[in-house]
Design an enzyme around this catalytic site. Structure first.
Site, PDB file in Angstrom:
ATOM      1  N   GLU A   1       0.769  -1.307  -0.048  1.00 35.96           N
ATOM      2  CA  GLU A   1       0.078  -0.080   0.141  1.00 35.96           C
ATOM      3  C   GLU A   1       0.795   1.042   0.024  1.00 35.96           C
ATOM      4  OE1 GLU A   1      -3.592   2.301   2.879  1.00 35.96           O
ATOM      5  OE2 GLU A   1      -2.010   0.638   3.816  1.00 35.96           O
TER       6      GLU A   1
ATOM      7  N   LYS B   1      -9.489   1.790  -2.989  1.00 36.35           N
ATOM      8  CA  LYS B   1     -10.003   1.309  -1.648  1.00 36.35           C
ATOM      9  C   LYS B   1     -11.490   1.798  -1.403  1.00 36.35           C
ATOM     10  CE  LYS B   1      -8.597   1.411   3.116  1.00 36.35           C
ATOM     11  NZ  LYS B   1      -7.346   1.820   4.033  1.00 36.35           N
TER      12      LYS B   1
ATOM     13  N   CYS C   1      -5.160  -2.575   3.213  1.00 34.01           N
ATOM     14  CA  CYS C   1      -4.834  -2.603   4.532  1.00 34.01           C
ATOM     15  C   CYS C   1      -6.193  -2.978   5.343  1.00 34.01           C
ATOM     16  CB  CYS C   1      -4.553  -1.060   4.632  1.00 34.01           C
ATOM     17  SG  CYS C   1      -3.729  -0.850   6.426  1.00 34.01           S
TER      18      CYS C   1
END
Length: 497
Positions: free
Chosen positions: A268, A327, A377
């Site tokens: 990330e 995301k 994440c």
């Protein structure tokens, strides 16, 4: 007397952290919940049993809240590192912010305690099931209310070798937590009532979990894929310095060149700027290098669309057509500002904190003959969101940067969460992280390979995709939630006593 009960609950909640990674003493979770049940049930003050529903609710809430506060303070204190050390928030304010956050999260355990206090029947076995149902609902609500924070849901503590891990592909992590609460409460009820029948039910639950561990819900598909999971170990305090940018770009490209594979993964925000701000030819160099190895590279960066919105994204380049994932479940305060909280950013310095969430459903990336479902994440904490990519996806891939939290419980806890996601979906989970823990998790929840944290390196693995659907992938959390609601609904219709 009440404060003593709450103090005992606080200590029991704090002790529950020993059930999670890195300790993984999974029976401790049952002991901790057993103490909570005793304080709310057989060991509750007589007044709590006989008083009005309002008083029972308040008493149950106080005990449950104390347990939840203790668990959160012990388990997620690493949030302080992000706020103070890397976010620049003054020490007293960072400590206060963590305390308030943990107190807010403790409210959900308080909700479970209050609900159980109102509905408890005064019969050991029946109360044990009521406790489990109330506990499951409290954790489930914590998993989605105000965008959700299911970290440290009790089911995560039951990763293999816990017998209850066998239920994860069926009922998911909240169902596992409910069964854990049931086993704990049934054991306490058996001792308190001197009746072996509740203990027998607990043993049968554990035996069923062992049996389910042998069920193969999904099957491998396609040939093994050679994957290189890269861990650059870029220090968070240096990552966003403009004078260091060229060095980080060189680190990423060098690691890509040195680790040929069909699929190479960088973590990330490994490129800490907007992709359209990259130096000339750098993006082409990434694609050319990956294609020269006969494969593709996936890396984390930021992408801006035509409307000026910024996304925390994963981009693939190389032999296959370029692909993109944005995301979708952002972190409040870290990646966007909730309404009325703009003052927070006057106290903390968090780069790229004004992001836009991606679409709820995004197709997997078609790479190396597999369909790779990317999550970034914190997203892999939300099991019901990951199953949206099934059955099409054959591999799960998580890109993370936990450098924000220093050398803390955050890294091993996050890997344990990935183990439950692999069990729920019946898919391998690949993890590429900046500082740890970069790993391959098998569909049965075993960690097949892992890099040491806080060391630069590359994890080379051969992994096959999987196809098929687990029961959890079909119905998500609803089987467990509806079962809990049914138990509570039956209890509400029966007279107490």
């Amino acid at each position: 007397m009440g404060w003593r009960k709450q103090g005992a609950a606080f200590l029991a909640g704090g002790a529950s952290v020993l059930a999670y990674a890195p300790f993984e003493l999974f029976p401790v979770a049952a002991v901790s919940l057993g103490v909570l049940f005793w304080l709310l049930g057989p060991g509750a003050p007589a007044s709590l049993c006989a008083d009005s529903r309002g008083r029972r609710a308040r008493g149950g809430f106080g005990i449950g809240f104390a347990w939840g506060l203790g668990a959160m303070l012990a388990g997620v204190s690493w949030l302080y590192v992000a706020l103070n050390r890397f976010g620049g928030m003054p020490m007293p304010l960072a400590g206060l912010a963590v305390l308030l956050f943990c107190a807010f999260m403790g409210l959900f355990a308080g909700f479970s305690g209050a609900l159980f206090g109102v509905l408890r029947q005064g019969r050991a076995g029946r109360d044990a099931l009521l406790f489990a149902a109330a506990w499951l609902l409290g954790e489930w609500v914590r998993g989605w209310a105000f965008t959700g924070f299911p970290w440290l849901a009790s089911g995560y503590s039951q990763s293999p070798p816990s017998p209850l891990a066998g239920f994860a592909p069926v009922f998911g992590v909240f169902g596992v937590g409910g069964l854990l609460a049931a086993v704990a409460a049934l054991a306490v009820a058996a001792v308190g009532a001197r009746n072996w029948r509740p203990a027998l039910v607990a043993v049968l639950i554990l035996a069923a979990g062992v049996g389910l561990r042998g069920v193969a819900w999904t099957a491998p598909v396609g040939e093994p894929v050679r994957v290189a999971l890269l861990q650059p170990n870029i220090e968070q305090s240096l990552k966003w310095r403009p004078e260091m940018l060229q060095r980080w770009l060189e680190v990423n490209l060098s690691m890509l060149r040195d680790n040929p594979a069909q699929l190479v993964v960088l973590p990330e925000t490994t490129i800490p700027l907007l992709i359209d701000h990259l130096p000339p030819d750098y993006r082409e160099a990434l694609a050319r290098t990956a294609a020269g190895h006969g494969g593709d590279v996936i890396f984390g960066t930021f992408v801006r669309d035509d409307a000026g919105r910024i996304f925390n994204a994963a981009v693939s380049l190389g032999s296959a057509p370029p692909a993109f994932y944005a995301k979708q479940h952002l972190v409040p305060f870290g990646e966007y500002s909730p309404p009325l909280f703009s003052w927070f950013y006057a106290l903390a310095s968090i780069p790229m904190a004004d992001q836009t969430r991606g679409a709820a459903r995004q197709p997997p990336m078609a790479l190396a003959g597999q369909k790779v479902a990317v999550n970034i994440c914190y997203e892999d904490v939300f099991g019901e969101e990951l199953i949206r990519s099934l059955p099409e996806a054959t591999l799960l891939l998580n890109l993370s940067n936990l450098a924000w939290y220093g050398d803390s419980f955050a890294q091993p806890q996050h890997l344990q969460i990935a183990r439950l996601r692999a069990l729920e979906t019946g898919r391998p989970m690949l993890r590429s992280t900046n500082t740890g823990m970069t790993a391959l998790v098998a569909p049965d929840g075993r960690v097949e390979a892992v890099l040491p944290a806080f060391a630069a390196g590359a994890l080379h693995v051969a992994v096959r995709g999987y196809q098929g659907l687990t029961p959890y992938a079909r119905w998500g959390n609803w089987a467990a939630v509806l079962a809990a609601l049914a138990v509570l609904g039956l209890a509400a219709r029966r007279p107490r006593g």
